[in-house]
Design an enzyme around this catalytic site. Structure first.
Site, PDB file in Angstrom:
ATOM      1  N   HIS A  52     -42.779  32.199 -13.221  1.00  0.00           N
ATOM      2  CA  HIS A  52     -43.998  31.753 -13.900  1.00  0.00           C
ATOM      3  C   HIS A  52     -44.078  32.390 -15.274  1.00  0.00           C
ATOM      4  O   HIS A  52     -43.265  33.237 -15.621  1.00  0.00           O
ATOM      5  CB  HIS A  52     -45.247  32.022 -13.049  1.00  0.00           C
ATOM      6  N   HIS A  54     -46.111  34.384 -17.076  1.00  0.00           N
ATOM      7  CA  HIS A  54     -46.719  35.637 -17.536  1.00  0.00           C
ATOM      8  C   HIS A  54     -45.708  36.538 -18.255  1.00  0.00           C
ATOM      9  O   HIS A  54     -44.533  36.602 -17.891  1.00  0.00           O
ATOM     10  CB  HIS A  54     -47.361  36.380 -16.362  1.00  0.00           C
ATOM     11  N   ASP A  56     -45.129  39.656 -18.313  1.00  0.00           N
ATOM     12  CA  ASP A  56     -44.376  40.682 -17.573  1.00  0.00           C
ATOM     13  C   ASP A  56     -43.256  40.072 -16.730  1.00  0.00           C
ATOM     14  O   ASP A  56     -42.561  40.784 -16.012  1.00  0.00           O
ATOM     15  CB  ASP A  56     -45.313  41.554 -16.719  1.00  0.00           C
ATOM     16  N   HIS A  57     -43.075  38.744 -16.848  1.00  0.00           N
ATOM     17  CA  HIS A  57     -41.982  38.060 -16.141  1.00  0.00           C
ATOM     18  C   HIS A  57     -40.997  37.387 -17.087  1.00  0.00           C
ATOM     19  O   HIS A  57     -39.869  37.098 -16.690  1.00  0.00           O
ATOM     20  CB  HIS A  57     -42.555  37.030 -15.154  1.00  0.00           C
ATOM     21  N   HIS A 108     -51.557  31.472  -8.268  1.00  0.00           N
ATOM     22  CA  HIS A 108     -51.612  32.571  -9.246  1.00  0.00           C
ATOM     23  C   HIS A 108     -51.590  31.973 -10.659  1.00  0.00           C
ATOM     24  O   HIS A 108     -52.430  32.294 -11.494  1.00  0.00           O
ATOM     25  CB  HIS A 108     -50.425  33.499  -9.007  1.00  0.00           C
ATOM     26  N   ASP A 131     -45.268  36.348  -8.298  1.00  0.00           N
ATOM     27  CA  ASP A 131     -46.593  36.927  -8.047  1.00  0.00           C
ATOM     28  C   ASP A 131     -47.414  36.069  -7.084  1.00  0.00           C
ATOM     29  O   ASP A 131     -48.648  36.089  -7.133  1.00  0.00           O
ATOM     30  CB  ASP A 131     -47.364  37.073  -9.361  1.00  0.00           C
ATOM     31  N   HIS A 169     -43.843  42.766  -7.727  1.00  0.00           N
ATOM     32  CA  HIS A 169     -44.582  44.014  -8.000  1.00  0.00           C
ATOM     33  C   HIS A 169     -44.579  44.921  -6.775  1.00  0.00           C
ATOM     34  O   HIS A 169     -44.604  44.445  -5.630  1.00  0.00           O
ATOM     35  CB  HIS A 169     -46.050  43.729  -8.374  1.00  0.00           C
TER      36      HIS A 169
HETATM   37 ZN   LIG Z   1     -46.536  39.977 -12.584  1.00  0.00          ZN
HETATM   38 ZN   LIG Z   2     -48.228  36.876 -12.910  1.00  0.00          ZN
END
Ligand SMILES: [Zn+2]
Ligand SMILES: [Zn+2]
Length: 257
Positions: A52, A54, A56-57, A108, A131, A169
């Site tokens: 996805h 985001h 942090d990905h 999410h 996530d 995570h």
């Molecule tokens: Zn994440």
């Molecule tokens: Zn995420």
């Protein structure tokens, strides 16, 4: 095939699969841990899988392109750093000779996908679920509805019990604290919590989990359980209907400390 969790940021894992020569990585939010792991074992980066959009990905994707000798794959219905191969539900990709099926898991984010490998040569199946599903929990509903998340989690829960669940995570201990509040009499949950505490005390990941374990301990996969539904009804669920239970659990978890 080696399956490794590379720690990133404070609590992310960038999953790496490698055969000693070539590697595939999942959700590189930053590039440095990936480059260090590739260099340490002189691995060729054969593909990047993204679940996805985001940061942090995907934050490390562009910095890894100079090392990449293959495609970036990602969800068609989200904005991923271009160029990439867009995927939708039912698609399949082949990496390192392994076939991964794409499963749509909105909730999410609205276009979130997961990658499932059914397993071969006696190795357990593998799920990269980003996530959406965490050990003992699920992702926050930033873009989707409780009904979408309930359906997405149901699809993942229906995968084979031995499936290795590779979440993005390390949220397990805080999720288990919440799970205990929901289901204080769950004996499997208590035993699993002890094991996870020991793992973290030794500096080891709690992941991968398994689908069988998550079915036993994860309240978000247990919305049909009378004890879970009763707890949710004590915290705002209007009925014992599973989507209402999940919605109340997710709201309760958002405020839980
Ligand atoms: Zn994440
Ligand atoms: Zn995420």
């Amino acid at each position: 095939m080696n399956l490794i969790a590379l720690p990133a940021f404070t609590d992310n894992y960038i999953w790496m699969l490698h055969d000693g020569h070539r590697a595939v990585i999942v959700d590189p939010g930053e590039s440095a841990p990936v480059i260090a792991a590739l260099d340490a074992q002189q691995l060729v980066l054969a593909a990047i899988l993204v679940t996805h959009h985001h940061a942090d990905h995907v934050g490390g994707v562009d910095a890894l392109r100079s090392r990449l000798q293959g495609p970036v794959y990602g969800p068609k219905r989200e904005r991923i750093p271009e160029p990439y191969e867009p995927l939708v539900d039912g698609d399949a990709v082949e990496v390192l000779g392994m076939r991964f099926e794409v499963i749509d898991v909105p909730g999410h984010t609205s276009g979130h996908i997961a990658y499932f490998h059914a397993g071969d040569r006696g190795e357990a199946p593998i799920l990269f679920c980003g996530d959406t599903l965490f050990s003992g929990g699920c992702g926050r509903l930033f873009e989707g509805t409780p009904a979408q998340m309930h359906r997405s989690l149901g699809r993942l829960a229906a995968l084979p019990g031995a499936t290795r669940v590779c979440c993005a995570h390390e949220y397990t201990l805080s999720n288990l604290k919440f799970a205990h509040a929901v289901e204080p009499a769950n004996a499997e949950l208590a035993a699993y919590t002890e094991w996870c505490r020991a793992q973290r005390a030794a500096g080891r990941p709690t992941l991968p989990s398994s689908i069988a374990r998550e079915r036993d301990i994860n309240p978000f996969l247990r919305c049909n359980e009378p004890a879970v539904a009763a707890s949710a009804q004590d915290h705002g669920a209007e009925s014992e209907e599973p989507v209402a239970v999940l919605a109340a659990l997710r709201q309760w978890k958002n405020e839980f400390r």
